[in-house]
Design a protein around this motif. Structure first.
Motif, PDB file in Angstrom:
ATOM      1  N   LEU A  33     156.443   9.492 -75.295  1.00 49.48           N
ATOM      2  CA  LEU A  33     156.931   8.439 -74.410  1.00 49.48           C
ATOM      3  C   LEU A  33     157.259   7.163 -75.193  1.00 49.48           C
ATOM      4  O   LEU A  33     158.274   6.488 -74.921  1.00 49.48           O
ATOM      5  CB  LEU A  33     155.882   8.154 -73.339  1.00 49.48           C
ATOM      6  CG  LEU A  33     156.232   7.065 -72.318  1.00 49.48           C
ATOM      7  CD1 LEU A  33     157.505   7.421 -71.557  1.00 49.48           C
ATOM      8  CD2 LEU A  33     155.071   6.841 -71.359  1.00 49.48           C
ATOM      9  N   LEU A  34     156.443   6.804 -76.170  1.00 50.84           N
ATOM     10  CA  LEU A  34     156.701   5.631 -76.996  1.00 50.84           C
ATOM     11  C   LEU A  34     158.019   5.763 -77.743  1.00 50.84           C
ATOM     12  O   LEU A  34     158.847   4.817 -77.764  1.00 50.84           O
ATOM     13  CB  LEU A  34     155.552   5.438 -77.991  1.00 50.84           C
ATOM     14  CG  LEU A  34     155.751   4.373 -79.066  1.00 50.84           C
ATOM     15  CD1 LEU A  34     155.911   2.983 -78.447  1.00 50.84           C
ATOM     16  CD2 LEU A  34     154.597   4.401 -80.068  1.00 50.84           C
ATOM     17  N   ASP A  76     154.996  -1.509 -70.606  1.00 52.22           N
ATOM     18  CA  ASP A  76     155.291  -0.229 -71.246  1.00 52.22           C
ATOM     19  C   ASP A  76     154.071   0.287 -72.024  1.00 52.22           C
ATOM     20  O   ASP A  76     153.808   1.500 -72.046  1.00 52.22           O
ATOM     21  CB  ASP A  76     156.483  -0.376 -72.181  1.00 52.22           C
ATOM     22  CG  ASP A  76     157.776  -0.669 -71.422  1.00 52.22           C
ATOM     23  OD1 ASP A  76     157.855  -0.286 -70.232  1.00 52.22           O
ATOM     24  OD2 ASP A  76     158.689  -1.278 -72.019  1.00 52.22           O
ATOM     25  N   LYS A  77     153.339  -0.629 -72.642  1.00 47.36           N
ATOM     26  CA  LYS A  77     152.130  -0.217 -73.347  1.00 47.36           C
ATOM     27  C   LYS A  77     151.099   0.383 -72.396  1.00 47.36           C
ATOM     28  O   LYS A  77     150.475   1.410 -72.702  1.00 47.36           O
ATOM     29  CB  LYS A  77     151.524  -1.402 -74.098  1.00 47.36           C
ATOM     30  CG  LYS A  77     152.308  -1.867 -75.294  1.00 47.36           C
ATOM     31  CD  LYS A  77     151.581  -2.998 -76.004  1.00 47.36           C
ATOM     32  CE  LYS A  77     152.327  -3.483 -77.223  1.00 47.36           C
ATOM     33  NZ  LYS A  77     151.616  -4.572 -77.948  1.00 47.36           N
ATOM     34  N   VAL A 119     157.349  -4.051 -77.974  1.00 50.54           N
ATOM     35  CA  VAL A 119     157.240  -3.266 -76.745  1.00 50.54           C
ATOM     36  C   VAL A 119     156.515  -4.126 -75.716  1.00 50.54           C
ATOM     37  O   VAL A 119     155.470  -4.732 -76.009  1.00 50.54           O
ATOM     38  CB  VAL A 119     156.490  -1.941 -76.981  1.00 50.54           C
ATOM     39  CG1 VAL A 119     156.294  -1.192 -75.667  1.00 50.54           C
ATOM     40  CG2 VAL A 119     157.246  -1.084 -77.977  1.00 50.54           C
ATOM     41  N   GLU A 120     157.043  -4.175 -74.500  1.00 50.25           N
ATOM     42  CA  GLU A 120     156.442  -4.988 -73.449  1.00 50.25           C
ATOM     43  C   GLU A 120     155.071  -4.437 -73.061  1.00 50.25           C
ATOM     44  O   GLU A 120     154.779  -3.237 -73.209  1.00 50.25           O
ATOM     45  CB  GLU A 120     157.360  -5.039 -72.231  1.00 50.25           C
ATOM     46  CG  GLU A 120     158.689  -5.726 -72.507  1.00 50.25           C
ATOM     47  CD  GLU A 120     159.563  -5.789 -71.268  1.00 50.25           C
ATOM     48  OE1 GLU A 120     159.109  -5.274 -70.214  1.00 50.25           O
ATOM     49  OE2 GLU A 120     160.674  -6.342 -71.356  1.00 50.25           O
ATOM     50  N   GLU A 147     151.716   1.817 -69.578  1.00 54.20           N
ATOM     51  CA  GLU A 147     152.232   3.131 -69.146  1.00 54.20           C
ATOM     52  C   GLU A 147     151.963   4.191 -70.219  1.00 54.20           C
ATOM     53  O   GLU A 147     151.610   5.336 -69.903  1.00 54.20           O
ATOM     54  CB  GLU A 147     153.729   3.019 -68.862  1.00 54.20           C
ATOM     55  CG  GLU A 147     154.332   4.309 -68.345  1.00 54.20           C
ATOM     56  CD  GLU A 147     155.827   4.180 -68.104  1.00 54.20           C
ATOM     57  OE1 GLU A 147     156.454   5.208 -67.764  1.00 54.20           O
ATOM     58  OE2 GLU A 147     156.372   3.063 -68.264  1.00 54.20           O
ATOM     59  N   ILE A 148     152.125   3.807 -71.469  1.00 52.20           N
ATOM     60  CA  ILE A 148     151.881   4.746 -72.572  1.00 52.20           C
ATOM     61  C   ILE A 148     150.402   5.099 -72.649  1.00 52.20           C
ATOM     62  O   ILE A 148     150.037   6.271 -72.836  1.00 52.20           O
ATOM     63  CB  ILE A 148     152.391   4.142 -73.897  1.00 52.20           C
ATOM     64  CG1 ILE A 148     153.910   4.023 -73.865  1.00 52.20           C
ATOM     65  CG2 ILE A 148     151.949   5.009 -75.071  1.00 52.20           C
ATOM     66  CD1 ILE A 148     154.488   3.216 -75.029  1.00 52.20           C
ATOM     67  N   LYS A 168     161.046   5.313 -75.414  1.00 54.72           N
ATOM     68  CA  LYS A 168     161.327   3.917 -75.062  1.00 54.72           C
ATOM     69  C   LYS A 168     161.984   3.176 -76.213  1.00 54.72           C
ATOM     70  O   LYS A 168     162.849   2.294 -76.003  1.00 54.72           O
ATOM     71  CB  LYS A 168     160.031   3.229 -74.651  1.00 54.72           C
ATOM     72  CG  LYS A 168     159.505   3.706 -73.295  1.00 54.72           C
ATOM     73  CD  LYS A 168     158.294   2.921 -72.903  1.00 54.72           C
ATOM     74  CE  LYS A 168     157.828   3.337 -71.501  1.00 54.72           C
ATOM     75  NZ  LYS A 168     158.833   3.037 -70.437  1.00 54.72           N
TER      76      LYS A 168
END
Length: 340
Positions: A64-65, A45-46, A41-42, A48-49, A68
């Protein structure tokens, strides 16, 4: 079938497992420690989570995780890394749901029992939060293997910042995410840390509820006995009155009668009786007087007739005798009228 096609089919099965057990994964994954072990996971994105966790909580961040992961499947080998991240992040319970090996799956009966234990913690949470000492219990849970080091650090940090109640709330939220078997271990730890009353409460051995119900039942029985005794006494008290009424055969006194009015009515009736008696006596006397006057008149008339005969023989005129007789009759009649 080529190896690439087999790999694609296997990947589809893995994604279907995540979608099928999505609700279970959301309830059993702690997102922050899991993100530390995920590399597919980029970083954006982390972040954002993690921001989602701060804004809306852990379950929203886990949701959310998973979104994605399922929308854009990462590179090959992502599923094995995801399973490892779950285990290393203290979410081995979640890892059991998405394992393809049927030998390591969770049985439905064990899962149902674990659901009941989690529900019991939710119901009794107010009592547990008030009495739990999170420092001692979290250390025992770590040494027993049901909490990770990350769990203990978060519990102690929350306790230092916000007090024992907040630390106890954090402790319970981490415990209910653990694999089946944590509940019995937690009961043993409660006994060791002098929380035996809470252990009995969770195990169903608490007698406080039965003790509160028994006095209520006893008081109800006493009240029923008192009521039945009062009814029996009322019936017994009513029997002599009933017997007395049947024996005397007298109607009960009128509740609306007034003694003063009754006495006045009795006096009026007595006066009317006396007046009627007096009037009867006076009428009787008058009738007797009239009879006596009438007899006197007849005697006087007879005497006048005799005297008329005598006067006739002695030379007295008849007109004079007649006039004297008329005067006498008028006098007698006037006397009779006045007497009446």
């Amino acid at each position: 079938m080529s190896s690439s096609e087999c790999e694609q089919g296997r990947e589809q099965q893995q994604l279907m497992l995540i979608d099928c057990f999505r609700n279970r994964l959301v309830a059993t994954i702690q997102v922050e420690p899991v993100l530390d072990f995920i590399t597919f996971v980029e970083e954006a994105d982390k972040e954002e989570i993690r921001a989602m966790k701060l804004q809306k909580g852990n379950q929203a961040a886990v949701n959310l995780l998973l979104t994605k992961i399922t929308r854009q499947p990462p590179a090959a080998g992502w599923f094995g890394e995801f399973i490892t991240a779950l285990r290393e992040g203290g979410c081995s319970h979640a890892a059991e749901y998405v394992r393809l090996d049927t030998d390591y799956g969770i049985s439905p009966s064990l899962e149902a029992q674990n659901d009941l234990e989690v529900k019991l913690i939710d119901i009794l949470a107010p009592s547990l939060i008030d009495k739990l000492l999170p420092f001692d219990i979290s250390v025992y849970c770590f040494t027993s293997g049901i909490l990770t080091q990350d769990d203990v650090e978060n519990i102690m940090s929350e306790t230092k910042q916000n007090g024992n109640r907040a630390g106890a709330r954090k402790l319970l939220s981490r415990l209910i995410m653990k694999p089946p078997g944590w509940f019995s271990t937690f009961l043993g730890i409660l006994h060791k840390t002098e929380h035996g009353d809470l252990a009995n409460l969770l195990a169903g051995n608490d007698n406080s509820l039965s003790e509160t119900e028994e006095p209520a039942e006893e008081s109800k029985n006493v009240a029923d006995e008192q009521l039945s005794t009062e009814e029996q006494n009322n019936m017994d008290n009513a029997k002599p009155d009933k017997i007395a009424v049947e024996k005397n055969e007298q109607p009960p006194e009128d509740l609306y009668s007034c003694p003063i009015i009754e006495e006045e009515n009795n006096e009026n009736s007595k006066n009317s009786d006396e007046n009627s008696i007096l009037s009867g006596i006076s009428v009787l006397d008058l009738s007797r007087n009239a009879e006596s006057v009438h007899d006197l008149a007849e005697t006087s008339i007879c005497s006048s007739n005799d005297s008329q005969l005598e006067n006739g023989s002695s030379g007295v005129s008849g007109d004079e005798n007649a006039n004297s007789g008329k005067v006498l009759c008028n006098l007698i009649g006037r006397v009779c009228i006045e007497s009446i």
